[in-house]
Design an enzyme around this catalytic site. Structure first.
Site, PDB file in Angstrom:
ATOM      1  N   TYR A  32       0.580  -1.186  -0.086  1.00  0.00           N
ATOM      2  CA  TYR A  32      -0.065  -0.079   0.043  1.00  0.00           C
ATOM      3  C   TYR A  32       0.938   1.299  -0.089  1.00  0.00           C
ATOM      4  CZ  TYR A  32      -4.865  -0.803   0.257  1.00  0.00           C
ATOM      5  OH  TYR A  32      -6.233  -1.132  -0.171  1.00  0.00           O
ATOM      6  N   GLU A  69      -0.620   4.940  -0.371  1.00  0.00           N
ATOM      7  CA  GLU A  69      -1.247   6.235  -0.619  1.00  0.00           C
ATOM      8  C   GLU A  69      -0.226   7.096  -0.800  1.00  0.00           C
ATOM      9  OE1 GLU A  69      -3.060   3.688   0.902  1.00  0.00           O
ATOM     10  OE2 GLU A  69      -5.310   4.440   0.677  1.00  0.00           O
ATOM     11  N   ASP A  99      -6.371  13.371 -25.329  1.00  0.00           N
ATOM     12  CA  ASP A  99      -6.435  12.139 -24.760  1.00  0.00           C
ATOM     13  C   ASP A  99      -5.695  11.368 -26.116  1.00  0.00           C
ATOM     14  OD1 ASP A  99      -6.956   9.423 -24.478  1.00  0.00           O
ATOM     15  OD2 ASP A  99      -9.156   9.590 -23.726  1.00  0.00           O
ATOM     16  N   THR A 131      -3.622   5.846 -22.092  1.00  0.00           N
ATOM     17  CA  THR A 131      -3.456   4.410 -21.547  1.00  0.00           C
ATOM     18  C   THR A 131      -2.066   4.114 -21.865  1.00  0.00           C
ATOM     19  OG1 THR A 131      -4.031   3.738 -23.446  1.00  0.00           O
ATOM     20  CG2 THR A 131      -5.954   4.067 -21.864  1.00  0.00           C
ATOM     21  N   LYS A 156      -1.983   0.625 -25.007  1.00  0.00           N
ATOM     22  CA  LYS A 156      -2.395   0.244 -26.528  1.00  0.00           C
ATOM     23  C   LYS A 156      -1.203   0.401 -27.295  1.00  0.00           C
ATOM     24  CE  LYS A 156      -7.043   2.129 -25.960  1.00  0.00           C
ATOM     25  NZ  LYS A 156      -7.372   3.003 -24.698  1.00  0.00           N
ATOM     26  N   ARG A 175      -2.071  -2.775 -18.524  1.00  0.00           N
ATOM     27  CA  ARG A 175      -3.220  -1.951 -18.583  1.00  0.00           C
ATOM     28  C   ARG A 175      -3.060  -0.971 -17.456  1.00  0.00           C
ATOM     29  NH1 ARG A 175      -6.537  -4.542 -21.598  1.00  0.00           N
ATOM     30  NH2 ARG A 175      -7.729  -3.003 -21.951  1.00  0.00           N
TER      31      ARG A 175
HETATM   32  N1  DSN Z   1     -11.827   0.398 -25.490  1.00  0.00           N
HETATM   33  C1  DSN Z   1     -10.867   1.132 -25.913  1.00  0.00           C
HETATM   34  C2  DSN Z   1     -10.752   1.125 -27.462  1.00  0.00           C
HETATM   35  O1  DSN Z   1     -11.059   0.118 -27.989  1.00  0.00           O
HETATM   36  O2  DSN Z   1     -10.378   2.048 -28.169  1.00  0.00           O
HETATM   37  C3  DSN Z   1     -10.941   2.950 -25.775  1.00  0.00           C
HETATM   38  O3  DSN Z   1     -10.649   2.627 -24.211  1.00  0.00           O
END
Ligand code: DSN
Length: 414
Positions: free
Chosen positions: A53, A55, A198, A224, A227, A233
């Site tokens: 933990y 925080e 984003d 994110t 990707k 993730r």
């Molecule tokens: N679910 C994602 C996508 O497939 O683009 C976006 O967060």
């Protein structure tokens, strides 16, 4: 990849993980938001750091015993700043949607007007969809894309002047053109709004210069890490120094409790990989592969929204063929290709059926697929579209074989 230890206590889950590995190995993965992370990233994500933990921020924690995770989180922050040339980075968001939520918490109040791209035009749930917190608690004004598959910046400007948003969001989950961050900044300046970019989908392209950077234009940049960036993730928020304290507070204690230090370690490992020359080559190959796939699909007589792509993805437009995204995504799965149904501009079908299929190449590019493989994938897709009504079993089998040959040519986690 090893499930020996799980198997000793939980055969049911071990079996399913093993099956999923085989599915990933034997499938051509074209879901634009997916990727295959390295074993080093997975080792960090599966490490004993999950026990801790922590925080608070590095060196300012609410728990003792944080000397190691402090250093890990600091390294992750520094690598994110270096990779994106960002003044400040918070690596704690558990996901991209939570990164976006933290920006909302810091930048706007419930009821304030926020502009974002409409979900059915390629935006994201957390950019103002009526079923998401962003649409439920804020007055959302959405912009879309035109028939050419492009953002109409003059239209965005007119909407901004009319509705005076406090926050403008740019960035998308399904947009195949270069985003002009400067134009968005000029619009935001004109109406005195914050600008959030984003970059979840294009993160690797931004990091390597294959897509222009939102810095210095955006106040907040969210992404994110799983990707194109090919990490675990999770999410990251980067921002101008003047917003750093407020953003950190919005993440914790604003919307999250304890940070996932094992995932933060995995983010650090992925960010180091992303700073390498190999990763620059990877990003370049993504663009080459996407362009070759779009070209092949069009040569095979299929329509692509915007007639091509400038990044890692494209959308098949099936309207002319009177076919639906749902049916084509299903037939693709039968022939060994995963992709997802997606709306096209002015889609006559509902979001559950759609007239499009979104196709992306980051995952296959990680496997080592090159332009010649894209030509074969394009031909398999075109054949699958042709037989989608007849569902000819023999032809499906043949196409599945061709997909498998490509998978075997580029083994995954072998
Ligand atoms: N679910 C994602 C996508 O497939 O683009 C976006 O967060």
């Amino acid at each position: 990849m090893n499930t020996e230890i799980i198997r000793k206590t939980d055969k049911e889950i071990a079996d399913l993980i093993d099956k999923e590995l085989i599915r990933q190995q034997n499938t051509i993965e074209l879901i634009a938001s997916e990727n295959f992370t390295s074993e080093a990233v997975m080792e960090a994500a599966g490490s004993i750091l999950t026990n801790k933990y922590a925080e608070g921020k590095p060196y300012k924690r609410f728990y003792n015993g944080c000397e190691n995770v402090d250093k890990i989180e600091e390294i992750a922050q520094e690598r994110a700043k270096k990779l994106f040339n960002a003044p400040h980075a918070n690596v704690q968001p558990h996901s991209g949607a939570q990164a976006n939520m933290a920006v909302f918490l810091y930048a706007v109040k419930p009821g304030d007007t926020v502009m974002g791209m409409d979900l059915s035009n390629g935006g994201h749930l957390s950019h103002g969809s009526p079923v998401n917190f962003s649409g439920l608690y804020f007055n959302i004004v959405s912009y879309g894309i035109n028939e050419k598959g492009e953002i109409d910046y003059e239209e965005v400007r007119k909407l901004a002047i009319k509705h005076k948003p406090k926050l403008i969001i740019c960035g998308a989950s399904n947009y195949s053109k270069i985003i002009d961050f400067k134009k968005f900044k000029d619009i935001a300046n004109e109406v005195n709004a914050y600008l959030m970019a984003d970059i979840a989908h294009i993160a690797a392209l931004v990091a390597t210069g294959e897509h222009p950077s939102p810095f210095p234009y955006a106040d907040f940049v969210t992404t994110t890490t799983h990707k194109t960036l090919r990490g675990p993730r999770g999410g990251i928020i980067m921002c101008k120094e003047e917003h750093a304290q407020g953003i950190d507070k919005a993440v914790f204690p604003g919307i999250q409790g304890g940070p996932l230090e094992h995932i933060i370690a995995a983010k650090a490992v992925a960010l180091k990989e992303a700073l390498s020359d190999d990763f620059k080559n990877y990003a370049k190959q993504i663009i080459l592969n996407a362009k070759k796939l779009a070209q092949t699909l069009m040569e095979e007589g299929l329509d692509i929204v915007g007639n091509g792509t400038e990044n890692h993805l494209m959308t098949l437009d099936l309207r002319k063929l009177n076919k639906t995204g749902k049916d084509i995504a299903n037939i693709l799965e039968e022939v060994g290709i995963t992709a997802n149904k997606n709306t096209v501009p002015n889609d006559p079908q509902s979001p559950f059926i759609t007239s499009g299929v979104r196709i992306g190449v980051p995952a296959v590019t990680t496997r080592g697929f090159k332009e010649e493989d894209m030509i074969e994938i394009g031909k398999i897709i075109a054949e699958a579209v042709k037989i989608s009504d007849s569902k000819d079993i023999e032809k499906i089998k043949q196409l599945r074989e061709r997909s498998l040959i490509l998978c075997k040519k580029h083994p995954l986690y072998a």
